[in-house]
Motif scaffolding. Structure first.
Motif, PDB file in Angstrom:
ATOM      1  N   THR A  25     -68.147  -4.530  62.909  1.00  0.00           N
ATOM      2  CA  THR A  25     -69.539  -4.883  63.182  1.00  0.00           C
ATOM      3  C   THR A  25     -69.912  -6.192  62.497  1.00  0.00           C
ATOM      4  OG1 THR A  25     -70.025  -2.515  63.217  1.00  0.00           O
ATOM      5  CG2 THR A  25     -71.895  -4.004  63.115  1.00  0.00           C
ATOM      6  N   GLY A  26     -69.486  -6.352  61.252  1.00  0.00           N
ATOM      7  CA  GLY A  26     -69.772  -7.584  60.522  1.00  0.00           C
ATOM      8  C   GLY A  26     -69.076  -8.789  61.127  1.00  0.00           C
ATOM      9  N   VAL A  27     -67.850  -8.602  61.546  1.00  0.00           N
ATOM     10  CA  VAL A  27     -67.079  -9.705  62.128  1.00  0.00           C
ATOM     11  C   VAL A  27     -67.706 -10.165  63.440  1.00  0.00           C
ATOM     12  CG1 VAL A  27     -64.853 -10.325  63.155  1.00  0.00           C
ATOM     13  CG2 VAL A  27     -64.919  -9.040  61.032  1.00  0.00           C
ATOM     14  N   ILE A  28     -68.052  -9.220  64.303  1.00  0.00           N
ATOM     15  CA  ILE A  28     -68.595  -9.627  65.606  1.00  0.00           C
ATOM     16  C   ILE A  28     -70.001 -10.191  65.472  1.00  0.00           C
ATOM     17  CG2 ILE A  28     -67.123  -8.080  66.936  1.00  0.00           C
ATOM     18  CD1 ILE A  28     -69.496  -6.193  67.267  1.00  0.00           C
ATOM     19  N   ARG A  29     -70.761  -9.694  64.507  1.00  0.00           N
ATOM     20  CA  ARG A  29     -72.101 -10.243  64.283  1.00  0.00           C
ATOM     21  C   ARG A  29     -71.998 -11.687  63.804  1.00  0.00           C
ATOM     22  NH1 ARG A  29     -74.611  -6.616  60.685  1.00  0.00           N
ATOM     23  NH2 ARG A  29     -74.995  -5.316  62.511  1.00  0.00           N
ATOM     24  N   LYS A  30     -71.076 -11.945  62.875  1.00  0.00           N
ATOM     25  CA  LYS A  30     -70.881 -13.292  62.343  1.00  0.00           C
ATOM     26  C   LYS A  30     -70.372 -14.248  63.424  1.00  0.00           C
ATOM     27  CE  LYS A  30     -68.470 -15.802  58.703  1.00  0.00           C
ATOM     28  NZ  LYS A  30     -67.463 -15.725  57.658  1.00  0.00           N
ATOM     29  N   ALA A  31     -69.479 -13.760  64.279  1.00  0.00           N
ATOM     30  CA  ALA A  31     -68.905 -14.601  65.330  1.00  0.00           C
ATOM     31  C   ALA A  31     -69.854 -14.768  66.516  1.00  0.00           C
ATOM     32  CB  ALA A  31     -67.588 -14.002  65.812  1.00  0.00           C
ATOM     33  N   GLY A  32     -70.800 -13.844  66.659  1.00  0.00           N
ATOM     34  CA  GLY A  32     -71.728 -13.931  67.781  1.00  0.00           C
ATOM     35  C   GLY A  32     -71.116 -13.478  69.090  1.00  0.00           C
ATOM     36  N   THR A  33     -70.274 -12.481  69.011  1.00  0.00           N
ATOM     37  CA  THR A  33     -69.623 -11.955  70.211  1.00  0.00           C
ATOM     38  C   THR A  33     -69.902 -10.456  70.320  1.00  0.00           C
ATOM     39  OG1 THR A  33     -67.535 -11.845  71.400  1.00  0.00           O
ATOM     40  CG2 THR A  33     -67.421 -11.533  69.042  1.00  0.00           C
ATOM     41  N   SER A  34     -69.485  -9.871  71.426  1.00  0.00           N
ATOM     42  CA  SER A  34     -69.733  -8.446  71.626  1.00  0.00           C
ATOM     43  C   SER A  34     -68.544  -7.627  71.131  1.00  0.00           C
ATOM     44  CB  SER A  34     -69.971  -8.149  73.108  1.00  0.00           C
ATOM     45  OG  SER A  34     -68.785  -8.328  73.842  1.00  0.00           O
ATOM     46  N   GLU A  35     -68.795  -6.352  70.955  1.00  0.00           N
ATOM     47  CA  GLU A  35     -67.738  -5.443  70.523  1.00  0.00           C
ATOM     48  C   GLU A  35     -66.657  -5.338  71.600  1.00  0.00           C
ATOM     49  OE1 GLU A  35     -67.384  -0.905  68.760  1.00  0.00           O
ATOM     50  OE2 GLU A  35     -69.346  -1.818  69.031  1.00  0.00           O
ATOM     51  N   GLN A  36     -67.081  -5.357  72.857  1.00  0.00           N
ATOM     52  CA  GLN A  36     -66.131  -5.288  73.972  1.00  0.00           C
ATOM     53  C   GLN A  36     -65.186  -6.486  73.957  1.00  0.00           C
ATOM     54  OE1 GLN A  36     -67.984  -5.408  77.805  1.00  0.00           O
ATOM     55  NE2 GLN A  36     -66.107  -4.961  78.898  1.00  0.00           N
ATOM     56  N   THR A  37     -65.732  -7.663  73.716  1.00  0.00           N
ATOM     57  CA  THR A  37     -64.905  -8.867  73.655  1.00  0.00           C
ATOM     58  C   THR A  37     -63.906  -8.769  72.504  1.00  0.00           C
ATOM     59  OG1 THR A  37     -66.687 -10.196  74.580  1.00  0.00           O
ATOM     60  CG2 THR A  37     -64.961 -11.371  73.417  1.00  0.00           C
ATOM     61  N   PHE A  38     -64.377  -8.306  71.358  1.00  0.00           N
ATOM     62  CA  PHE A  38     -63.490  -8.159  70.205  1.00  0.00           C
ATOM     63  C   PHE A  38     -62.317  -7.256  70.533  1.00  0.00           C
ATOM     64  CE2 PHE A  38     -62.114  -5.702  66.541  1.00  0.00           C
ATOM     65  CZ  PHE A  38     -61.728  -6.703  65.677  1.00  0.00           C
ATOM     66  N   TYR A  39     -62.586  -6.109  71.131  1.00  0.00           N
ATOM     67  CA  TYR A  39     -61.500  -5.164  71.422  1.00  0.00           C
ATOM     68  C   TYR A  39     -60.600  -5.665  72.554  1.00  0.00           C
ATOM     69  CZ  TYR A  39     -63.320  -1.895  68.051  1.00  0.00           C
ATOM     70  OH  TYR A  39     -63.706  -1.308  66.874  1.00  0.00           O
ATOM     71  N   ARG A  40     -61.132  -6.466  73.460  1.00  0.00           N
ATOM     72  CA  ARG A  40     -60.296  -7.086  74.492  1.00  0.00           C
ATOM     73  C   ARG A  40     -59.323  -8.070  73.843  1.00  0.00           C
ATOM     74  NH1 ARG A  40     -63.457 -10.558  77.479  1.00  0.00           N
ATOM     75  NH2 ARG A  40     -64.866  -8.831  77.819  1.00  0.00           N
ATOM     76  N   TRP A  41     -59.846  -8.885  72.921  1.00  0.00           N
ATOM     77  CA  TRP A  41     -58.979  -9.806  72.183  1.00  0.00           C
ATOM     78  C   TRP A  41     -57.943  -9.037  71.380  1.00  0.00           C
ATOM     79  CZ3 TRP A  41     -63.238 -13.284  69.593  1.00  0.00           C
ATOM     80  CH2 TRP A  41     -63.788 -14.121  70.555  1.00  0.00           C
ATOM     81  N   LYS A  42     -58.364  -7.963  70.752  1.00  0.00           N
ATOM     82  CA  LYS A  42     -57.451  -7.172  69.920  1.00  0.00           C
ATOM     83  C   LYS A  42     -56.320  -6.600  70.759  1.00  0.00           C
ATOM     84  CE  LYS A  42     -57.341  -3.478  66.537  1.00  0.00           C
ATOM     85  NZ  LYS A  42     -58.090  -2.447  65.836  1.00  0.00           N
ATOM     86  N   ALA A  43     -56.644  -6.120  71.956  1.00  0.00           N
ATOM     87  CA  ALA A  43     -55.607  -5.571  72.831  1.00  0.00           C
ATOM     88  C   ALA A  43     -54.625  -6.646  73.269  1.00  0.00           C
ATOM     89  CB  ALA A  43     -56.249  -4.931  74.056  1.00  0.00           C
ATOM     90  N   LYS A  44     -55.119  -7.854  73.425  1.00  0.00           N
ATOM     91  CA  LYS A  44     -54.278  -8.929  73.939  1.00  0.00           C
ATOM     92  C   LYS A  44     -53.533  -9.682  72.836  1.00  0.00           C
ATOM     93  CE  LYS A  44     -54.572 -12.520  77.437  1.00  0.00           C
ATOM     94  NZ  LYS A  44     -55.452 -13.264  78.321  1.00  0.00           N
ATOM     95  N   TYR A  45     -54.200  -9.925  71.711  1.00  0.00           N
ATOM     96  CA  TYR A  45     -53.645 -10.818  70.688  1.00  0.00           C
ATOM     97  C   TYR A  45     -53.354 -10.168  69.343  1.00  0.00           C
ATOM     98  CZ  TYR A  45     -55.632 -14.272  73.904  1.00  0.00           C
ATOM     99  OH  TYR A  45     -55.964 -14.999  75.001  1.00  0.00           O
ATOM    100  N   ALA A  46     -53.489  -8.874  69.199  1.00  0.00           N
ATOM    101  CA  ALA A  46     -53.314  -8.227  67.900  1.00  0.00           C
ATOM    102  C   ALA A  46     -51.913  -8.467  67.355  1.00  0.00           C
ATOM    103  CB  ALA A  46     -53.577  -6.734  68.011  1.00  0.00           C
ATOM    104  N   GLY A  47     -51.843  -8.898  66.109  1.00  0.00           N
ATOM    105  CA  GLY A  47     -50.565  -9.099  65.435  1.00  0.00           C
ATOM    106  C   GLY A  47     -49.871 -10.403  65.765  1.00  0.00           C
TER     107      GLY A  47
END
Length: 95
Positions: A25-47
């Motif tokens: 929540t803190g990361v997405i608030r600071k970045a100004g993005t949505s939770e859905q976008t964060f998890y989409r990035w995580k699925a694609k670019y994690a690690g």
């Protein structure tokens, strides 16, 4: 094509912050993005590191280019076979 708001470095940096223990929540608030976008990035670019993400994008572009080449060659071959079969039929009817 829609312009990307975040660079590869920014996306990977945001994911690394979440991996380091900062709340999502803190990361997405600071970045100004949505939770859905964060998890989409995580699925694609994690690690992955930045260079690996760039390399993956290059490989995807090259794959797309090669698929287009194969499709063009297949179309050319099909058209030539079609023309040759019609010419053969016309020649047989003429004699």
């Amino acid at each position: 094509m829609k312009e990307k708001r975040f660079s590869v470095e920014q996306m990977v940096g945001i994911l690394k912050q979440a991996e380091a223990g900062v709340s999502v929540t803190g990361v997405i608030r600071k970045a100004g993005t949505s939770e859905q976008t964060f998890y989409r990035w995580k699925a694609k670019y994690a690690g992955l590191e930045v260079y690996q993400v760039r390399q993956m994008a290059q490989l995807q572009e090259e794959n797309l280019r090669l698929k287009r080449l194969v499709a063009d060659r297949t179309l050319d071959t099909t058209m030539l076979k079609d023309v040759l079969s019609k010419n053969g039929e016309a020649f047989a009817a003429w004699t």
